[in-house]
Design a protein around this motif. Structure first.
Motif, short mmCIF file in Angstrom:
data_model
loop_
_atom_site.label_atom_id
_atom_site.label_comp_id
_atom_site.label_asym_id
_atom_site.label_seq_id
_atom_site.Cartn_x
_atom_site.Cartn_y
_atom_site.Cartn_z
N THR A 163 1.01 -1.20 0.01
CA THR A 163 0.04 -0.04 0.11
C THR A 163 0.81 1.33 0.05
O THR A 163 2.26 1.17 0.52
N ALA A 164 0.36 2.37 -0.29
CA ALA A 164 0.93 3.81 -0.31
C ALA A 164 0.06 4.97 -0.44
O ALA A 164 -1.19 4.76 -0.60
N TRP A 165 0.45 5.74 0.14
CA TRP A 165 -0.11 7.10 0.01
C TRP A 165 0.19 7.88 -1.42
O TRP A 165 1.26 8.06 -1.53
N ARG A 166 -1.08 8.24 -1.94
CA ARG A 166 -0.66 8.91 -3.36
C ARG A 166 -1.21 10.27 -3.11
O ARG A 166 -2.25 10.54 -2.74
N THR A 167 -0.20 11.42 -3.64
CA THR A 167 -0.72 12.59 -4.16
C THR A 167 -0.60 12.83 -5.32
O THR A 167 0.32 12.38 -6.21
N ASP A 168 -1.37 13.71 -6.11
CA ASP A 168 -1.15 14.14 -7.43
C ASP A 168 -1.30 15.69 -7.36
O ASP A 168 -1.41 16.28 -6.48
N TYR A 169 -1.38 16.01 -8.82
CA TYR A 169 -1.44 17.44 -9.01
C TYR A 169 -2.82 18.17 -9.05
O TYR A 169 -3.16 19.38 -9.21
N ALA A 170 -4.00 17.16 -8.68
CA ALA A 170 -5.07 17.66 -8.55
C ALA A 170 -5.39 18.01 -7.03
O ALA A 170 -6.72 18.21 -6.54
N PHE A 217 -0.97 -2.05 -8.35
CA PHE A 217 -2.36 -1.60 -9.12
C PHE A 217 -3.14 -0.74 -8.30
O PHE A 217 -4.18 -1.17 -7.78
N PRO A 218 -3.19 0.48 -8.13
CA PRO A 218 -4.01 1.30 -7.42
C PRO A 218 -5.29 1.50 -8.37
O PRO A 218 -6.16 2.10 -7.90
N ASP A 219 -5.28 1.54 -9.61
CA ASP A 219 -6.32 1.76 -10.50
C ASP A 219 -6.45 0.77 -11.59
O ASP A 219 -6.26 1.17 -12.75
N GLY A 220 -7.18 -0.32 -11.26
CA GLY A 220 -7.30 -1.49 -11.92
C GLY A 220 -5.93 -1.99 -12.84
O GLY A 220 -5.19 -2.41 -12.04
N GLU A 221 -5.72 -2.04 -14.03
CA GLU A 221 -4.75 -2.97 -14.56
C GLU A 221 -3.37 -2.32 -14.40
O GLU A 221 -2.51 -2.85 -15.20
N VAL A 222 -3.44 -0.95 -14.49
CA VAL A 222 -2.16 -0.07 -14.60
C VAL A 222 -1.13 -0.50 -13.54
O VAL A 222 -1.35 -0.12 -12.52
N ASP A 228 2.80 11.16 -6.82
CA ASP A 228 3.88 10.70 -5.72
C ASP A 228 3.28 9.45 -5.08
O ASP A 228 2.13 9.37 -4.95
N TYR A 229 3.97 8.31 -4.92
CA TYR A 229 3.40 7.35 -4.29
C TYR A 229 4.47 7.18 -2.80
O TYR A 229 5.79 6.78 -3.21
N PHE A 230 4.00 7.28 -1.80
CA PHE A 230 4.61 7.27 -0.54
C PHE A 230 4.33 5.77 0.23
O PHE A 230 3.27 5.70 0.57
N TYR A 231 5.03 4.90 0.05
CA TYR A 231 4.93 3.42 0.38
C TYR A 231 5.01 3.42 1.65
O TYR A 231 5.57 4.03 2.72
N GLU A 232 3.97 2.58 2.19
CA GLU A 232 3.82 2.26 3.77
C GLU A 232 4.75 1.23 4.05
O GLU A 232 4.41 -0.12 3.78
N VAL A 233 5.80 1.38 4.56
CA VAL A 233 6.99 0.58 4.89
C VAL A 233 6.98 0.03 6.18
O VAL A 233 7.83 -0.59 6.76
#
Length: 600
Positions: A180-187, A197-202, A215-220
């Motif tokens: 898992t990760a915390w994702r941020t984007d420019y929206a 796979f946060p959004d289907g097949e990508v 950005d993907y901040f991994y939960e380590v």
């Protein structure tokens, strides 16, 4: 996490100034560089540009492990505007690329029990923290041992991230043992997602498969020997691991959309691609930890070549990430890394650096003098003949008239910390002149004391009219007419100050005075008038006046050197002028979908 997110935000990079007077022309430049080499690895450091690690070569294969940008190309990505892509950077201060990323740092080469060590150090002024980074080679690894010191009794917010730019191909894969990760984007969205796979097949572990920058901040969590790696389909790549104090791991990807591709070309040369793998003291870059008074935080990182079986690289993400972890821990065992860190801390960290091979700013010396504090053994700060010198003389002599030596045409930027406010307030009571009042006005302005700021600016202007005090008064003005008159007077005192001129134009535009924008642009000196940022504001004003053809003419040949990260102005202006038509590639810097977006 929420406590850390709410802590430590800064509203201004002061006492650092904005650096935006760069262009996009090709110039041959000579830069000081420090090289470390041991026959297995070779590293190149740029001490005049924040100590950026610019190259890291694995001698066995001849491979460059980091993204070594073919050009130094600046854009408005940093806390002080200017930022350039490539190499490994050391970010201390607050969320964003460091205030020191384009400034010189102190550097020395030490003979130590660990071998030759390149020491980099500087005083970070937004937080008043001391950053020390010691670099050395151990076999094929680059080692970086870092200390952040709080020299004061009060606790301070702590933000630190190491950013590693690495080459990106269509098959580059980023591996972190996490699901898992915390994702941020420019929206502006922060969300917890599954990886890869946060959004289907990508599969975001293959960054080129993603559409938009994120950005993907991994939960380590509390993993032992945390790491992040980037590998190619042939199994070769680079891995970063560290001691426990660096808790966070991150992937930044540009995506394969038009905006991401455009930015990559803009920050380098056409066709170059890179991504960033990162490590920081908090789980995400939205957070600030707390560094107690007189305390320090230390850690050691290892950057090393990585080689995996190609079939494993292409395997299920969990299998590939576990293989990367096994390989990294076999080459750099966590226990060994901890022992190296302990040895550095006790045998090397406080060694005197001896003769400097490069000089940073004089502000560390000034701040120690302000505190009446002794020099720090491992990171002594010399006197430097830069803009800090009048402040050093003032503190050393306690003579308020020493501040009158500051050039009103190129004034030292105000010091704004609580310590300086107290010292300057006392100096004003004892006869300090225009600069001390200007600095106090800025400090009060920053704190929201608008009446106090107005009084200080006004008295400073009475003693010595300057563009900067008039600009401060303009920012405080309650109506658009008064504001523009103050800006006009400020610009008359500094006619070649492009940023000041643009600030006036934007204020006019925001006030709905587009005709005045067009008239003001016509009266500017040519270099200011023709700059891309000025032309962009002009195009916006023309569009607001219904002069679509003229605005489009400006827009179609527009290049804005200091375009900001996430800026959608050019694309959105095109869409207003040419609804329904695709945004031309040179104007499309959008890093996320938005209203009316024609990105698919």
């Amino acid at each position: 996490m929420m406590e850390r997110v709410l802590r430590g935000r800064i509203s201004s990079p002061l006492p650092y100034g904005v650096l935006s007077d760069y262009d996009r022309a090709d110039h041959t430049v000579q830069l000081p560089a420090i090289e470390l080499a041991n026959g297995q690895a070779r590293a190149l450091v740029l001490p005049s540009l924040g100590g950026r690690l610019w190259s890291l070569i694995d001698e066995a294969s001849g491979r460059e492990l980091v993204h070594r940008n073919p050009r130094l190309r600046w854009a408005n990505f940093g806390l002080t505007d200017a930022w350039f892509a490539g190499g490994i950077e050391w970010n201390l201060g607050s969320t964003g690329h460091s205030t020191t990323s384009n400034l010189p740092v102190h550097a020395a080469v030490l003979d130590t029990p660990l071998g030759p060590v390149v020491r980099l150090w500087e005083w970070e002024r937004t937080r008043d923290l001391v950053l020390q980074v010691d670099l050395w080679l151990s076999d094929a690894r680059l080692m970086a041992s870092t200390r952040v010191l709080n020299p004061d009794p009060e606790p301070k917010p702590l933000y630190y991230w190491t950013n590693i730019a690495v080459p990106e191909t269509r098959g580059t894969r980023v591996l972190v043992p996490a699901d898992t990760a915390w994702r941020t984007d420019y929206a502006g969205v922060l969300e917890r997602v599954s990886v890869p796979f946060p959004d289907g097949e990508v599969d975001v572990s293959v960054p080129s498969a993603s559409r938009y920058a994120a950005d993907y901040f991994y939960e380590v969590g509390d993993q032992h020997g945390r790491l992040v790696a980037a590998v190619e389909p042939d199994g070769r790549g680079i891995a970063q691991t560290s001691t426990a104090a660096l808790r966070g791991r991150k992937l930044f990807l540009w995506g394969n959309g038009p905006g991401g591709r455009r930015w990559q070309d803009w920050l380098g040369i056409t066709g170059t691609r890179y991504l960033e793998i990162q490590a920081g003291v908090c789980p995400t870059q939205l957070e600030h930890d707390l560094l107690e008074g007189y305390a320090s935080r230390t850690w050691t990182e290892a950057f090393a070549p990585l080689e995996l079986d190609p079939s494993v690289v292409a395997a299920d993400y969990g299998v590939a990430a576990q293989a990367a972890r096994d390989a990294v821990h076999a080459a750099t065992p966590p226990a060994w890394l901890a022992a190296q860190h302990d040895r550095w801390l006790h045998e090397v960290a406080d060694l005197g650096p001896g003769e400097l091979v490069h000089t940073g700013s004089g502000w560390g010396r000034v701040e120690l003098a302000l505190r009446g504090a002794p020099q720090l053994p491992g990171t002594p700060f010399p006197e430097v003949a830069d803009e800090s010198l009048p402040l050093l003389r003032f503190v050393e002599t306690d003579d308020p008239t020493a501040l009158d030596d500051i050039d009103p045409q190129r004034p030292t930027l105000p010091v704004v910390s609580d310590r300086w406010v107290a010292r300057l307030s006392d100096a004003v009571e004892r006869g300090a002149g225009w600069w001390a009042r200007y600095a106090l006005g800025t400090a009060r302005h920053l704190r929201g004391d608008l009446d106090g700021a107005q009084a200080a600016y006004g008295r400073s202007a009475e003693l010595q009219p300057t563009a900067m005090t008039l600009r401060g008064e303009a920012l405080l003005a309650g109506d658009a007419t008064t504001r523009d008159e103050l800006y006009r007077r400020a610009c008359a005192l500094a006619p070649d100050d492009r940023r000041l001129a643009v600030e006036r134009l934007v204020a006019l535009l925001d006030a709905g005075r587009s005709e005045d924008v067009v008239a003001a642009v016509a009266g500017l000196p040519e270099a200011v008038r023709e700059h891309g940022r000025t032309r962009m504001v002009l195009a916006e004003a023309m569009a607001a006046l219904g002069q679509d053809a003229a605005a489009l003419e400006v827009l179609e040949r527009l290049e804005v050197p200091d375009l900001a990260e996430g800026d959608r102005t050019l694309a959105e202006l095109w869409q207003r002028l040419c609804p329904g038509k695709p945004v031309p590639r040179p104007l499309d810097f959008r890093m996320s979908p938005g209203p009316g977006s024609d990105q698919t």
